[in-house]
Design a protein around this motif. Structure first.
Motif, PDB file in Angstrom:
ATOM      1  N   VAL A  39     -45.890  -3.970  53.260  1.00 39.26           N
ATOM      2  CA  VAL A  39     -45.366  -2.887  53.997  1.00 39.26           C
ATOM      3  C   VAL A  39     -44.389  -1.884  53.002  1.00 39.26           C
ATOM      4  CG1 VAL A  39     -44.166  -1.805  56.040  1.00 39.26           C
ATOM      5  CG2 VAL A  39     -45.358  -4.047  56.080  1.00 39.26           C
ATOM      6  N   GLU A  40     -44.720  -0.590  53.162  1.00 39.16           N
ATOM      7  CA  GLU A  40     -43.633   0.389  52.642  1.00 39.16           C
ATOM      8  C   GLU A  40     -43.118   0.943  53.644  1.00 39.16           C
ATOM      9  OE1 GLU A  40     -43.602   4.171  49.524  1.00 39.16           O
ATOM     10  OE2 GLU A  40     -45.393   3.336  49.866  1.00 39.16           O
ATOM     11  N   LEU A  41     -41.723   1.313  53.694  1.00 34.76           N
ATOM     12  CA  LEU A  41     -40.987   2.241  54.806  1.00 34.76           C
ATOM     13  C   LEU A  41     -40.223   3.005  53.677  1.00 34.76           C
ATOM     14  CD1 LEU A  41     -40.376  -1.256  55.446  1.00 34.76           C
ATOM     15  CD2 LEU A  41     -40.355  -0.238  57.491  1.00 34.76           C
ATOM     16  N   ALA A  42     -40.263   4.344  54.215  1.00 34.10           N
ATOM     17  CA  ALA A  42     -39.191   5.510  53.635  1.00 34.10           C
ATOM     18  C   ALA A  42     -38.517   6.117  54.786  1.00 34.10           C
ATOM     19  CB  ALA A  42     -40.222   6.149  52.771  1.00 34.10           C
ATOM     20  N   GLY A  43     -37.383   6.614  54.204  1.00 30.04           N
ATOM     21  CA  GLY A  43     -36.561   7.526  55.310  1.00 30.04           C
ATOM     22  C   GLY A  43     -35.418   7.672  54.564  1.00 30.04           C
ATOM     23  N   ARG A  44     -34.256   7.776  55.348  1.00 29.88           N
ATOM     24  CA  ARG A  44     -32.957   7.990  55.024  1.00 29.88           C
ATOM     25  C   ARG A  44     -32.078   6.888  55.426  1.00 29.88           C
ATOM     26  NH1 ARG A  44     -32.111  12.640  52.732  1.00 29.88           N
ATOM     27  NH2 ARG A  44     -33.664  14.452  52.895  1.00 29.88           N
ATOM     28  N   ALA A  45     -31.226   6.462  54.471  1.00 31.01           N
ATOM     29  CA  ALA A  45     -30.110   5.567  54.799  1.00 31.01           C
ATOM     30  C   ALA A  45     -29.138   6.134  55.958  1.00 31.01           C
ATOM     31  CB  ALA A  45     -29.330   5.080  53.399  1.00 31.01           C
ATOM     32  N   VAL A  46     -28.776   5.044  56.651  1.00 29.05           N
ATOM     33  CA  VAL A  46     -27.379   5.501  57.619  1.00 29.05           C
ATOM     34  C   VAL A  46     -26.459   4.274  57.435  1.00 29.05           C
ATOM     35  CG1 VAL A  46     -26.846   5.584  60.016  1.00 29.05           C
ATOM     36  CG2 VAL A  46     -29.084   6.583  59.249  1.00 29.05           C
ATOM     37  N   PHE A  47     -25.327   4.437  56.966  1.00 27.86           N
ATOM     38  CA  PHE A  47     -24.552   3.471  56.949  1.00 27.86           C
ATOM     39  C   PHE A  47     -23.800   3.167  58.298  1.00 27.86           C
ATOM     40  CE2 PHE A  47     -24.687   6.028  53.109  1.00 27.86           C
ATOM     41  CZ  PHE A  47     -24.739   4.942  52.206  1.00 27.86           C
ATOM     42  N   VAL A  48     -23.630   2.069  58.712  1.00 29.79           N
ATOM     43  CA  VAL A  48     -23.368   1.198  59.969  1.00 29.79           C
ATOM     44  C   VAL A  48     -22.181   0.349  59.764  1.00 29.79           C
ATOM     45  CG1 VAL A  48     -24.004   0.354  62.073  1.00 29.79           C
ATOM     46  CG2 VAL A  48     -25.540   1.692  60.728  1.00 29.79           C
ATOM     47  N   GLY A  49     -21.129   0.795  60.430  1.00 32.43           N
ATOM     48  CA  GLY A  49     -19.767  -0.345  60.358  1.00 32.43           C
ATOM     49  C   GLY A  49     -18.954   0.002  59.267  1.00 32.43           C
ATOM     50  N   GLU A  50     -18.063  -0.833  59.065  1.00 32.83           N
ATOM     51  CA  GLU A  50     -17.078  -0.533  57.876  1.00 32.83           C
ATOM     52  C   GLU A  50     -17.497  -1.126  56.631  1.00 32.83           C
ATOM     53  OE1 GLU A  50     -15.798  -4.905  59.129  1.00 32.83           O
ATOM     54  OE2 GLU A  50     -16.799  -3.132  60.096  1.00 32.83           O
ATOM     55  N   ALA A  51     -16.920  -0.389  55.511  1.00 35.24           N
ATOM     56  CA  ALA A  51     -17.642  -0.819  54.291  1.00 35.24           C
ATOM     57  C   ALA A  51     -16.154  -0.909  53.303  1.00 35.24           C
ATOM     58  CB  ALA A  51     -18.363   0.205  53.653  1.00 35.24           C
ATOM     59  N   PRO A  52     -16.150  -1.996  52.734  1.00 33.63           N
ATOM     60  CA  PRO A  52     -17.109  -3.421  53.007  1.00 33.63           C
ATOM     61  C   PRO A  52     -16.971  -3.921  54.457  1.00 33.63           C
ATOM     62  CG  PRO A  52     -15.316  -3.851  51.449  1.00 33.63           C
ATOM     63  CD  PRO A  52     -15.205  -2.497  51.789  1.00 33.63           C
ATOM     64  N   ARG A  53     -17.723  -4.559  54.930  1.00 31.04           N
ATOM     65  CA  ARG A  53     -17.741  -5.178  56.184  1.00 31.04           C
ATOM     66  C   ARG A  53     -17.047  -6.390  56.203  1.00 31.04           C
ATOM     67  NH1 ARG A  53     -18.076  -5.035  61.458  1.00 31.04           N
ATOM     68  NH2 ARG A  53     -19.651  -6.441  62.358  1.00 31.04           N
ATOM     69  N   THR A  54     -15.934  -6.420  57.111  1.00 28.73           N
ATOM     70  CA  THR A  54     -15.150  -7.651  57.215  1.00 28.73           C
ATOM     71  C   THR A  54     -15.369  -8.258  58.557  1.00 28.73           C
ATOM     72  OG1 THR A  54     -13.292  -5.987  58.185  1.00 28.73           O
ATOM     73  CG2 THR A  54     -13.221  -6.482  55.821  1.00 28.73           C
ATOM     74  N   GLY A  55     -16.072  -7.747  59.550  1.00 27.74           N
ATOM     75  CA  GLY A  55     -16.346  -8.375  60.752  1.00 27.74           C
ATOM     76  C   GLY A  55     -15.609  -7.576  61.857  1.00 27.74           C
ATOM     77  N   GLU A  56     -15.231  -6.421  61.802  1.00 28.86           N
ATOM     78  CA  GLU A  56     -14.526  -5.662  62.832  1.00 28.86           C
ATOM     79  C   GLU A  56     -15.710  -5.365  63.869  1.00 28.86           C
ATOM     80  OE1 GLU A  56     -11.341  -4.359  63.124  1.00 28.86           O
ATOM     81  OE2 GLU A  56     -10.877  -5.656  61.426  1.00 28.86           O
ATOM     82  N   PRO A  57     -15.114  -5.384  65.138  1.00 28.16           N
ATOM     83  CA  PRO A  57     -16.076  -5.294  66.374  1.00 28.16           C
ATOM     84  C   PRO A  57     -17.179  -4.015  66.110  1.00 28.16           C
ATOM     85  CG  PRO A  57     -14.101  -5.810  67.411  1.00 28.16           C
ATOM     86  CD  PRO A  57     -13.883  -5.486  65.735  1.00 28.16           C
ATOM     87  N   CYS A  58     -18.312  -4.190  66.016  1.00 30.07           N
ATOM     88  CA  CYS A  58     -19.338  -3.037  66.006  1.00 30.07           C
ATOM     89  C   CYS A  58     -20.783  -3.487  66.769  1.00 30.07           C
ATOM     90  CB  CYS A  58     -19.570  -2.871  64.495  1.00 30.07           C
ATOM     91  SG  CYS A  58     -20.859  -1.512  63.947  1.00 30.07           S
ATOM     92  N   PRO A  59     -20.694  -3.322  68.264  1.00 34.46           N
ATOM     93  CA  PRO A  59     -21.812  -3.474  68.937  1.00 34.46           C
ATOM     94  C   PRO A  59     -23.100  -3.375  68.124  1.00 34.46           C
ATOM     95  CG  PRO A  59     -20.288  -2.687  70.277  1.00 34.46           C
ATOM     96  CD  PRO A  59     -19.644  -2.237  68.670  1.00 34.46           C
ATOM     97  N   GLU A  60     -23.496  -2.157  67.710  1.00 34.34           N
ATOM     98  CA  GLU A  60     -24.471  -1.585  66.842  1.00 34.34           C
ATOM     99  C   GLU A  60     -24.918  -2.892  65.749  1.00 34.34           C
ATOM    100  OE1 GLU A  60     -26.725   2.010  64.818  1.00 34.34           O
ATOM    101  OE2 GLU A  60     -24.549   2.190  65.158  1.00 34.34           O
ATOM    102  N   LEU A  61     -24.161  -3.733  65.279  1.00 39.55           N
ATOM    103  CA  LEU A  61     -24.392  -4.751  64.294  1.00 39.55           C
ATOM    104  C   LEU A  61     -24.570  -6.064  64.852  1.00 39.55           C
ATOM    105  CD1 LEU A  61     -22.180  -3.565  61.367  1.00 39.55           C
ATOM    106  CD2 LEU A  61     -24.499  -3.424  61.294  1.00 39.55           C
ATOM    107  N   ASP A  62     -24.369  -6.128  66.129  1.00 36.67           N
ATOM    108  CA  ASP A  62     -24.744  -7.519  66.842  1.00 36.67           C
ATOM    109  C   ASP A  62     -25.730  -8.268  66.609  1.00 36.67           C
ATOM    110  OD1 ASP A  62     -22.061  -7.397  67.701  1.00 36.67           O
ATOM    111  OD2 ASP A  62     -22.292  -6.819  69.743  1.00 36.67           O
ATOM    112  N   ALA A  63     -27.078  -7.477  66.892  1.00 39.05           N
ATOM    113  CA  ALA A  63     -28.217  -8.025  66.725  1.00 39.05           C
ATOM    114  C   ALA A  63     -28.606  -8.064  65.308  1.00 39.05           C
ATOM    115  CB  ALA A  63     -29.471  -7.349  67.329  1.00 39.05           C
ATOM    116  N   PRO A  64     -28.606  -7.195  64.273  1.00 35.14           N
ATOM    117  CA  PRO A  64     -29.005  -7.462  63.066  1.00 35.14           C
ATOM    118  C   PRO A  64     -28.161  -8.450  62.368  1.00 35.14           C
ATOM    119  CG  PRO A  64     -28.072  -5.111  63.190  1.00 35.14           C
ATOM    120  CD  PRO A  64     -28.147  -5.816  64.575  1.00 35.14           C
ATOM    121  N   GLU A  65     -26.676  -8.876  62.524  1.00 34.74           N
ATOM    122  CA  GLU A  65     -25.998  -9.660  62.104  1.00 34.74           C
ATOM    123  C   GLU A  65     -26.506 -11.148  62.414  1.00 34.74           C
ATOM    124  OE1 GLU A  65     -21.934  -8.474  62.086  1.00 34.74           O
ATOM    125  OE2 GLU A  65     -22.005  -7.829  60.351  1.00 34.74           O
TER     126      GLU A  65
END
Length: 154
Positions: free
Chosen positions: A89-115
Motif C-alpha cells: 500500500v502506498e499512502l500520500a498526503g500531508r503530515a499533521v503533528f498531534v500532541g506535544e513534541a517530544p511526547r511526554t504523555g500529557e493527556p491528548c484524547p486524539e492519541l488514546d487510540a493510536p497509542e
C-alpha cells in the motif's frame, strides 16, 4: 480503459484487505522532501486506525525537520519475496503533528487510540511508554494505491 488499468483494478486490495494488511505489517518507508526538493526515505514503525496512518518519529530526525518545513509525505508498506507474492500500500498526503513534541504523555484524547494500538503492536503493553524523544505524525491519506500480486491469475 487500458489493459494496465484493468490489471491494476484486479490486483487492488479491498478496504478490508488493506486494513488487515496495514494492521499486520510492522515497518513502513516514509518519504519526505528536503528544502532543495531532494527526497529522503527512512523506515519507521506505524499504526493504522482504519482512516489514518500514525507515525511515531524521533523529533530530532531529518524526517521531522523536513516535515516541519514541508508537510508532504508518501509512505509505502509492502511485503513479499517472490514476484507472485508482492503486495503493498502506498499512502500520500500531508503530515499533521498531534500532541506535544517530544511526547511526554500529557493527556491528548486524539492519541488514546493510536497509542493503545502502538503499545500493543510493538511493546505488548496496554499503555504507551514515553521516552521524551518521539512524537506523533498523522497521515490521513489524500491518495491510496494498493496491489496484491497474489490476485494475478496464474
Amino acid at each position: 480503459m487500458t489493459d494496465t488499468q484493468r490489471r491494476g483494478r484486479r490486483i487492488m486490495m479491498t478496504r478490508g484487505e488493506r486494513d488487515e494488511f496495514l494492521a499486520g505489517e510492522r515497518t513502513c518507508r516514509v518519504a519526505t522532501v528536503s528544502g532543495d526538493g531532494a527526497p529522503h526515505v527512512g523506515a519507521l514503525w506505524f499504526v493504522w486506525d482504519g482512516d489514518a496512518l500514525w507515525l511515531y518519529s524521533i523529533t530530532r530526525s531529518k524526517r521531522w525537520a523536513q516535515l516541519r518545513k514541508d508537510a508532504r509525505l508518501a509512505v509505502v508498506v509492502d511485503d513479499g519475496h517472490e514476484y507472485g507474492e508482492l503486495r503493498g500500500v502506498e499512502l500520500a498526503g500531508r503530515a499533521v503533528f498531534v500532541g506535544e513534541a517530544p511526547r511526554t504523555g500529557e493527556p491528548c484524547p486524539e492519541l488514546d487510540a493510536p497509542e493503545r494500538l502502538f503499545a500493543a503492536k510493538y511493546f505488548g503493553m496496554n499503555e504507551m511508554p514515553h521516552d521524551g524523544r518521539h512524537a506523533w505524525v498523522r497521515l490521513t491519506p489524500e491518495t491510496v494505491t494498493s496491489w496484491d500480486f497474489r490476485k494475478i491469475p496464474g
